[in-house]
Scaffold this motif. Structure first.
Motif, PDB file in Angstrom:
ATOM      1  N   CYS A 108       0.832  -1.212   0.000  1.00 30.53           N
ATOM      2  CA  CYS A 108       0.000   0.000   0.000  1.00 30.53           C
ATOM      3  C   CYS A 108       0.862   1.255   0.000  1.00 30.53           C
ATOM      4  CB  CYS A 108      -0.921   0.026   1.217  1.00 30.53           C
ATOM      5  SG  CYS A 108      -2.132  -1.318   1.301  1.00 30.53           S
ATOM      6  N   ASN A 109       0.293   2.299  -0.561  1.00 32.80           N
ATOM      7  CA  ASN A 109       0.876   3.631  -0.491  1.00 32.80           C
ATOM      8  C   ASN A 109      -0.242   4.543  -0.007  1.00 32.80           C
ATOM      9  OD1 ASN A 109       2.271   5.986  -0.705  1.00 32.80           O
ATOM     10  ND2 ASN A 109       2.373   6.019  -2.942  1.00 32.80           N
ATOM     11  N   SER A 111      -3.707   5.082   1.247  1.00 37.49           N
ATOM     12  CA  SER A 111      -4.949   4.310   1.175  1.00 37.49           C
ATOM     13  C   SER A 111      -5.075   3.525  -0.128  1.00 37.49           C
ATOM     14  CB  SER A 111      -6.154   5.246   1.321  1.00 37.49           C
ATOM     15  OG  SER A 111      -6.156   6.223   0.281  1.00 37.49           O
ATOM     16  N   THR A 112      -4.077   3.608  -0.993  1.00 41.84           N
ATOM     17  CA  THR A 112      -4.082   2.887  -2.270  1.00 41.84           C
ATOM     18  C   THR A 112      -3.278   1.593  -2.136  1.00 41.84           C
ATOM     19  OG1 THR A 112      -4.222   4.975  -3.489  1.00 41.84           O
ATOM     20  CG2 THR A 112      -3.547   3.013  -4.724  1.00 41.84           C
ATOM     21  N   CYS A 113      -3.900   0.463  -2.476  1.00 37.13           N
ATOM     22  CA  CYS A 113      -3.234  -0.832  -2.287  1.00 37.13           C
ATOM     23  C   CYS A 113      -3.285  -1.678  -3.557  1.00 37.13           C
ATOM     24  CB  CYS A 113      -3.893  -1.598  -1.137  1.00 37.13           C
ATOM     25  SG  CYS A 113      -3.820  -0.730   0.457  1.00 37.13           S
ATOM     26  N   TRP A 114      -2.388  -2.650  -3.635  1.00 39.16           N
ATOM     27  CA  TRP A 114      -2.325  -3.551  -4.775  1.00 39.16           C
ATOM     28  C   TRP A 114      -1.652  -4.850  -4.336  1.00 39.16           C
ATOM     29  CZ3 TRP A 114       0.443   0.852  -3.995  1.00 39.16           C
ATOM     30  CH2 TRP A 114       1.838   0.741  -3.877  1.00 39.16           C
ATOM     31  N   ASP A 125      -4.881  -4.409 -10.427  1.00 43.67           N
ATOM     32  CA  ASP A 125      -5.191  -2.988 -10.453  1.00 43.67           C
ATOM     33  C   ASP A 125      -5.025  -2.425  -9.048  1.00 43.67           C
ATOM     34  OD1 ASP A 125      -5.854  -3.101 -13.134  1.00 43.67           O
ATOM     35  OD2 ASP A 125      -7.962  -3.548 -12.728  1.00 43.67           O
ATOM     36  N   LYS A 126      -4.959  -1.124  -8.941  1.00 42.79           N
ATOM     37  CA  LYS A 126      -4.864  -0.483  -7.642  1.00 42.79           C
ATOM     38  C   LYS A 126      -6.266  -0.293  -7.066  1.00 42.79           C
ATOM     39  CE  LYS A 126      -0.448   1.829  -8.468  1.00 42.79           C
ATOM     40  NZ  LYS A 126       0.278   3.108  -8.504  1.00 42.79           N
ATOM     41  N   HIS A 127      -6.404  -0.570  -5.759  1.00 43.34           N
ATOM     42  CA  HIS A 127      -7.694  -0.481  -5.080  1.00 43.34           C
ATOM     43  C   HIS A 127      -7.528   0.267  -3.767  1.00 43.34           C
ATOM     44  CE1 HIS A 127      -9.566  -3.500  -7.788  1.00 43.34           C
ATOM     45  NE2 HIS A 127      -8.368  -4.046  -7.783  1.00 43.34           N
ATOM     46  N   ASP A 128      -8.612   0.321  -3.002  1.00 47.26           N
ATOM     47  CA  ASP A 128      -8.519   0.947  -1.689  1.00 47.26           C
ATOM     48  C   ASP A 128      -7.977  -0.061  -0.679  1.00 47.26           C
ATOM     49  OD1 ASP A 128     -10.635  -0.759  -1.050  1.00 47.26           O
ATOM     50  OD2 ASP A 128     -12.154   0.787  -1.398  1.00 47.26           O
TER      51      ASP A 128
END
Length: 308
Positions: A108-109, A111-114, A125-128
């Motif tokens: 994660c970076n 609130s964006t996680c993958w 894809d990138k998700h929450d």
């Protein structure tokens, strides 16, 4: 006499402790700190991970710890991140590592996680933050493609293969059976590394770590203290571009949203071209049909004129 024996014993214990804490240099990783020689092995703390991540300098350090160390260096201003690094990923990020040094399946970076593979490369894809990554998918095949600088004559293929196989085996300690092929198609050199989980033993280095060390060497940002000189038949070889591709044992899970703008543009152009071709075909057929009908009508009129 007893005090003397006690003092001697104390001195002996101090000598042993000092011997066990002898400073050392980690020959296979310069991104470490607090290095101590313990029972003949140099152990260090990985930069950015502290004492929780012990590095054994007799083998390669995991890619996850190396990336975390590089991010720590970048944030502190001690070293600059190469502009062309990580062409096969979204760029350098500060990874989360397991206690063993491998990547956590979910990265994660904010609130964006993958989800990532064992090489730390994004495979979804990138998700929450609610994203679930059920497992760390293994990378079983790594393709390293290099383009060398322009030269007057091609390289000797056998010398080239010999150099890279020996380098990967000796410098990065990878068992030769994991080097699937070394292909030369001027000016491109392609190295295939394949390693299934069933083949890899506990003492084998991982191909993801080998590829990372190798890529850094070729790009002039070596993790080792000594740089790699790519010399084929006593001639130094320079590279213009190096790209690393990853193949996982389970296919990645990307949607159309993850496609690059360039690829989307190509798809749009192809679709427009197909539609245009269909329109032209229909229009041409209609015109041809009208022409045939007009020709038949004129012939009928001429026939009636003759009969009159």
């Amino acid at each position: 006499m007893k005090p003397l024996c006690g003092a001697a014993l104390l001195l002996l214990l101090c000598a042993v402790a000092c011997a066990q804490q002898t400073p050392c240099i980690c020959k296979k990783n310069k991104r470490v700190t607090n290095c101590k020689l313990l029972e003949g092995v140099c152990w260090c703390d990985s930069v950015g991970s502290g004492a929780s991540a012990n590095v054994n300098c007799d083998t390669l350090t995991s890619k996850c710890l190396l990336m975390k160390a590089e991010m720590t260096g970048s944030k502190s201003g001690r070293r600059e991140k190469p502009k062309d690094a990580f062409e096969d990923t979204d760029g350098l990020y500060d990874p989360e590592c397991e206690s063993t040094g491998v990547f956590k399946a979910k990265q994660c970076n904010g609130s964006t996680c993958w989800c990532v593979n064992t090489a730390g490369v994004r495979r979804t894809d990138k998700h929450d933050a609610d994203l679930k990554c059920s497992q760390l998918v293994r990378t079983t095949w790594i393709i390293i493609e290099m383009k060398h600088a322009e030269r007057n004559a091609p390289l000797n293929t056998e010398s080239l293969k010999k150099f890279f196989k020996e380098t990967i085996t000796n410098r990065y300690m990878l068992d030769g059976r994991y080097i699937s092929s070394v292909l030369y198609e001027e000016p491109y050199i392609t190295i295939d590394l394949k390693q299934n989980s069933s083949e890899k033993s506990s003492g084998d280095v991982d191909i993801a770590d080998v590829a990372y060390y190798f890529e850094k060497d070729v790009k002039g940002d070596s993790i080792f203290h000594n740089r790699l000189n790519v010399s084929i038949d006593n001639e130094i070889l320079r590279f213009e571009k190096t790209v690393v591709y990853y193949v996982d044992e389970i296919a990645p899970e990307f949607s159309m949203k993850s496609l690059t703008p360039g690829l989307i543009a190509v798809i749009v152009v192809v679709i427009v071209a197909i539609v245009a071709a269909v329109v032209v075909l229909v229009f041409t057929r209609r015109r041809k049909g009208k022409y045939v009908k007009a020709e038949v009508k004129e012939m009928n009129e001429m026939q009636r004129g003759l009969n009159a």
